[in-house]
Design an enzyme around this catalytic site. Structure first.
Site, PDB file in Angstrom:
ATOM      1  N   PHE A   1      -6.558   2.725   7.102  1.00 27.49           N
ATOM      2  CA  PHE A   1      -5.132   2.949   6.844  1.00 27.49           C
ATOM      3  C   PHE A   1      -4.910   2.877   5.343  1.00 27.49           C
ATOM      4  O   PHE A   1      -5.059   1.833   4.728  1.00 27.49           O
ATOM      5  CB  PHE A   1      -4.226   1.942   7.561  1.00 27.49           C
ATOM      6  CG  PHE A   1      -2.776   2.332   7.391  1.00 27.49           C
ATOM      7  CD1 PHE A   1      -2.171   3.220   8.264  1.00 27.49           C
ATOM      8  CD2 PHE A   1      -2.034   1.873   6.314  1.00 27.49           C
ATOM      9  CE1 PHE A   1      -0.858   3.636   8.085  1.00 27.49           C
ATOM     10  CE2 PHE A   1      -0.723   2.282   6.116  1.00 27.49           C
ATOM     11  CZ  PHE A   1      -0.132   3.159   7.003  1.00 27.49           C
TER      12      PHE A   1
ATOM     13  N   ASP B   1      -9.578  -0.260  -1.623  1.00 27.12           N
ATOM     14  CA  ASP B   1      -8.135  -0.320  -1.357  1.00 27.12           C
ATOM     15  C   ASP B   1      -7.794  -1.768  -1.003  1.00 27.12           C
ATOM     16  O   ASP B   1      -7.996  -2.211   0.126  1.00 27.12           O
ATOM     17  CB  ASP B   1      -7.760   0.632  -0.220  1.00 27.12           C
ATOM     18  CG  ASP B   1      -6.250   0.611   0.068  1.00 27.12           C
ATOM     19  OD1 ASP B   1      -5.575  -0.326  -0.396  1.00 27.12           O
ATOM     20  OD2 ASP B   1      -5.771   1.514   0.778  1.00 27.12           O
TER      21      ASP B   1
ATOM     22  N   LYS C   1       1.804  -3.627  -2.714  1.00 27.62           N
ATOM     23  CA  LYS C   1       2.463  -4.652  -1.925  1.00 27.62           C
ATOM     24  C   LYS C   1       2.825  -5.909  -2.743  1.00 27.62           C
ATOM     25  O   LYS C   1       3.847  -5.927  -3.399  1.00 27.62           O
ATOM     26  CB  LYS C   1       1.592  -5.006  -0.722  1.00 27.62           C
ATOM     27  CG  LYS C   1       1.486  -3.835   0.271  1.00 27.62           C
ATOM     28  CD  LYS C   1       0.899  -4.287   1.577  1.00 27.62           C
ATOM     29  CE  LYS C   1       0.514  -3.121   2.476  1.00 27.62           C
ATOM     30  NZ  LYS C   1       1.640  -2.524   3.180  1.00 27.62           N
TER      31      LYS C   1
HETATM   32  C1  LIG Z   1      -4.673  -0.863   2.841  1.00 29.36           C
HETATM   33  C2  LIG Z   1      -3.404  -0.116   2.620  1.00 29.36           C
HETATM   34  N1  LIG Z   1      -3.377   0.917   1.782  1.00 29.36           N
HETATM   35  C3  LIG Z   1      -2.255   1.615   1.532  1.00 29.36           C
HETATM   36  C4  LIG Z   1      -1.080   1.301   2.171  1.00 29.36           C
HETATM   37  C5  LIG Z   1       0.154   2.116   1.897  1.00 29.36           C
HETATM   38  O1  LIG Z   1       1.081   1.399   1.167  1.00 29.36           O
HETATM   39  P1  LIG Z   1       2.628   1.886   1.099  1.00 29.36           P
HETATM   40  O2  LIG Z   1       3.208   1.659   2.460  1.00 29.36           O
HETATM   41  O3  LIG Z   1       3.234   1.007   0.043  1.00 29.36           O
HETATM   42  O4  LIG Z   1       2.598   3.325   0.724  1.00 29.36           O
HETATM   43  C6  LIG Z   1      -1.052   0.234   3.066  1.00 29.36           C
HETATM   44  C7  LIG Z   1       0.202  -0.132   3.779  1.00 29.36           C
HETATM   45  O5  LIG Z   1       0.212  -0.800   4.778  1.00 29.36           O
HETATM   46  C8  LIG Z   1      -2.237  -0.487   3.307  1.00 29.36           C
HETATM   47  O6  LIG Z   1      -2.277  -1.513   4.161  1.00 29.36           O
END
Ligand SMILES: Cc1ncc(COP(=O)(O)O)c(C=O)c1O
Length: 400
Positions: free
Chosen positions: A141, A226, A255
Site C-alpha cells: 500500500f 516507504d 504522516k
Molecule cells: C506505507 C504508505 N505509503 C503511502 C501512503 C499514502 O499516504 P497518503 O494517504 O498521505 O497519500 C500510506 C497511507 O496509508 C501508507 O501507509
C-alpha cells in the site's frame, strides 16, 4: 437528544462514499483521547494511521503552529522562506542523508520517489529510454494515485481505474529469491514498505531487508523504503529499517512528519540520487510551505531526542505481551513492532469491522483491514494504564 446520529446522516448525505467510517463524530481531542459531539470519550488506538504519533495537539507542536500562523503561512517555492533550510537540514541529519525534497501527502512522496528513481535510471544507470522498471511487493500500500494503484494487488483499490501505468513488477513480499530473480539491467528501484501497514502490519522474515539492501547494491538498483507509516518512531526506532541495521537509498516519509497538524511528506536521499532533479522538473505549490516546515522541524527535534522511539519500544513490549495473552482466546495471530500491531481475529467470532464497532462501544477506536484483521497504532504518548485498558476492552469483546 444525541447529536451523533444526525451528524452521521449529514456526513453521509454530503460526501462521496469512498470511506466507511465508524459512526463516531469527533469534536475535540488531546493526547491519546478523543471526545465526540455527545461528550463521550474514546481512546485513540489508530492515531490517524500513525499521522498522530505524538498524540493530538501536542503542546510543542501546537505552539510551533500558532507562532508560525502569526508570521507567515505560505510563499510557494518561487521564494525561499526562513523555516525551509532548518527543516530540510534537520530532517536530513536525522535520516543520515544529504538532501530533503518536501511534499505534502504520502502518495506525493511515493510519486516523487518513482520519478526520481526513473530519472536516476536513465541519467545515471544508463537504462534505455522508456524501459525503466521498479520492483514492488504483493500486498503493498503506497497510496491512491493512478500510477500507485496501477501496481496495487488489492482489487478494490485498483479495479476500474485503468488504463494502468506500466513499469512495475510485483513479487511476493518477504521472498528475497523472487525479488532477486526479476531484477535485470532495466530495474531502477525496489520499492517496499519495511513493514506492510495496510496489509495488516506484516513484518517480513528476519534477514529480508538486509538481503534487499545487498541485492540492490550488487545490481546497482535503488532501495526505496516507504516509511510513511512505519517510520518516525512508530516501531520503536526512527525507521523500521533500523531494526535490521539497513539504510535504504531513499526514505519516503509522511504522516507523523506533519505532527497531526498539517500534511507534510518528504523524500530523503543522497545527492547522487536526488541531485538528478533540476529546476522545473518536479514541484508542488504547497510542498515545504512555512507552516508545514515550522511544525515538521519541531517533529524532527522531538524525534532527535530519542524519547518517542524509546517509549514506543518499551510500551510496545507491554502492548504485545498483553495481546499475546489473547492468542487462542479469540485472536488467531498478532504481528508488529513497537506500538504497532496487526491482530487476526478468529473469523468464526466476528469480522474486523464488528470488532472495531464493539471496541468503539467500549470507548476504544481502532480500524479493521482485510476481513478479520484489525490494526492498533496508539499515539506514542499513550500510557501503560491506557494500553492495559485497551487490551482489557479487546479481551472483553473477544469473550463470548
Ligand atoms: C506505507 C504508505 N505509503 C503511502 C501512503 C499514502 O499516504 P497518503 O494517504 O498521505 O497519500 C500510506 C497511507 O496509508 C501508507 O501507509
Amino acid at each position: 437528544m444525541l447529536r451523533t446520529p444526525g451528524a452521521v446522516r449529514d456526513a453521509e448525505r454530503w460526501t462521496a462514499h469512498n470511506y466507511h467510517p465508524l459512526p463516531v463524530v469527533i469534536s475535540s481531542a488531546e493526547g491519546a483521547w478523543l471526545t465526540d459531539v455527545d461528550g463521550r470519550r474514546f481512546l485513540d488506538f489508530l492515531a490517524g494511521y500513525s499521522a498522530l504519533n505524538f498524540g493530538h495537539r501536542h503542546p510543542q507542536l501546537v505552539a510551533a503552529a500558532h507562532a508560525q500562523l502569526d508570521r507567515l503561512t505560505l510563499t510557494s517555492r518561487a521564494f525561499i522562506h526562513d523555516q525551509f533550510a532548518a527543516f530540510c537540514r534537520e530532517l536530513a541529519e536525522l535520516s543520515g542523508k544529504d538532501l530533503v525534497l518536501p511534499m505534502n501527502t504520502g502518495a506525493e512522496a511515493v510519486e516523487t520517489g518513482i520519478k526520481v528513481a526513473r530519472k536516476w535510471g536513465y541519467q545515471v544507470k544508463g537504462v534505455p529510454a522508456g524501459q525503466a522498471n521498479i520492483v514492488v511487493a504483493e500486498g503493498n500500500f503506497h497510496g491512491r494515485t493512478t500510477t500507485i494503484v496501477s501496481f496495487s494487488t488489492d482489487e478494490e483499490a485498483r479495479e476500474d481505474f485503468g488504463p494502468y501505468t506500466p513499469g512495475f513488477t510485483v513479487v511476493p513480499y518477504g521472498d528475497l529469491d523472487a525479488l532477486t530473480a526479476v531484477i535485470d539491467e532495466n530495474t531502477v528501484a525496489v520499492l517496499i514498505e519495511p513493514i506492510q501497514g495496510e496489509q495488516g502490519v506484516v513484518v517480513p522474515p528476519e534477514g529480508y531487508l538486509p538481503g534487499v539492501r545487498r541485492v540492490c547494491t550488487e545490481r546497482n538498483v535503488l532501495f526505496i523504503a516507504d516509511e510513511i507509516q512505519s517510520g518516525l518512531g512508530r516501531t520503536g526506532a526512527t525507521f523500521a529499517c533500523d531494526h535490521e541495521g539497513v539504510v535504504p537509498d531513499m526514505y519516503l516519509l509522511g504522516k507523523a512528519l506533519g505532527g497531526g497538524i498539517v500534511p507534510v511528506s518528504a523524500v530523503v536521499a543522497n545527492t547522487d540520487v536526488l541531485g538528478v532533479l533540476k529546476p522545473g522538473q518536479h514541484g508542488s505549490t504547497f510542498g515545504g510551505n512555512p507552516l508545514a516546515c515550522a511544525v515538521a522541524v519541531e517533529v524532527v527535534r522531538m524525534l532527535a531526542t530519542g524519547e518517542f522511539q524509546r517509549r514506543s519500544a518499551e510500551l510496545g513490549e507491554r502492548l504485545h505481551a498483553g495481546l499475546q495473552e489473547l492468542v487462542g482466546k479469540g485472536l488467531v495471530a498478532v504481528r508488529g513492532r513497537g506500538l504497532w500491531a496487526g491482530l487476526d481475529i478468529d473469523p468464526a467470532l466476528m469480522t474486523g469491522r464488528q470488532a472495531c464497532e464493539r471496541l468503539a462501544e467500549r470507548g476504544v477506536l481502532a480500524k479493521d483491514t482485510h476481513g478479520s484483521t484489525i490494526r492498533l497504532a496508539p499515539p506514542l504518548v499513550v500510557t501503560e494504564e491506557e494500553i492495559d485498558h485497551a487490551v482489557a476492552q479487546l479481551a472483553a469483546i473477544l469473550t463470548p
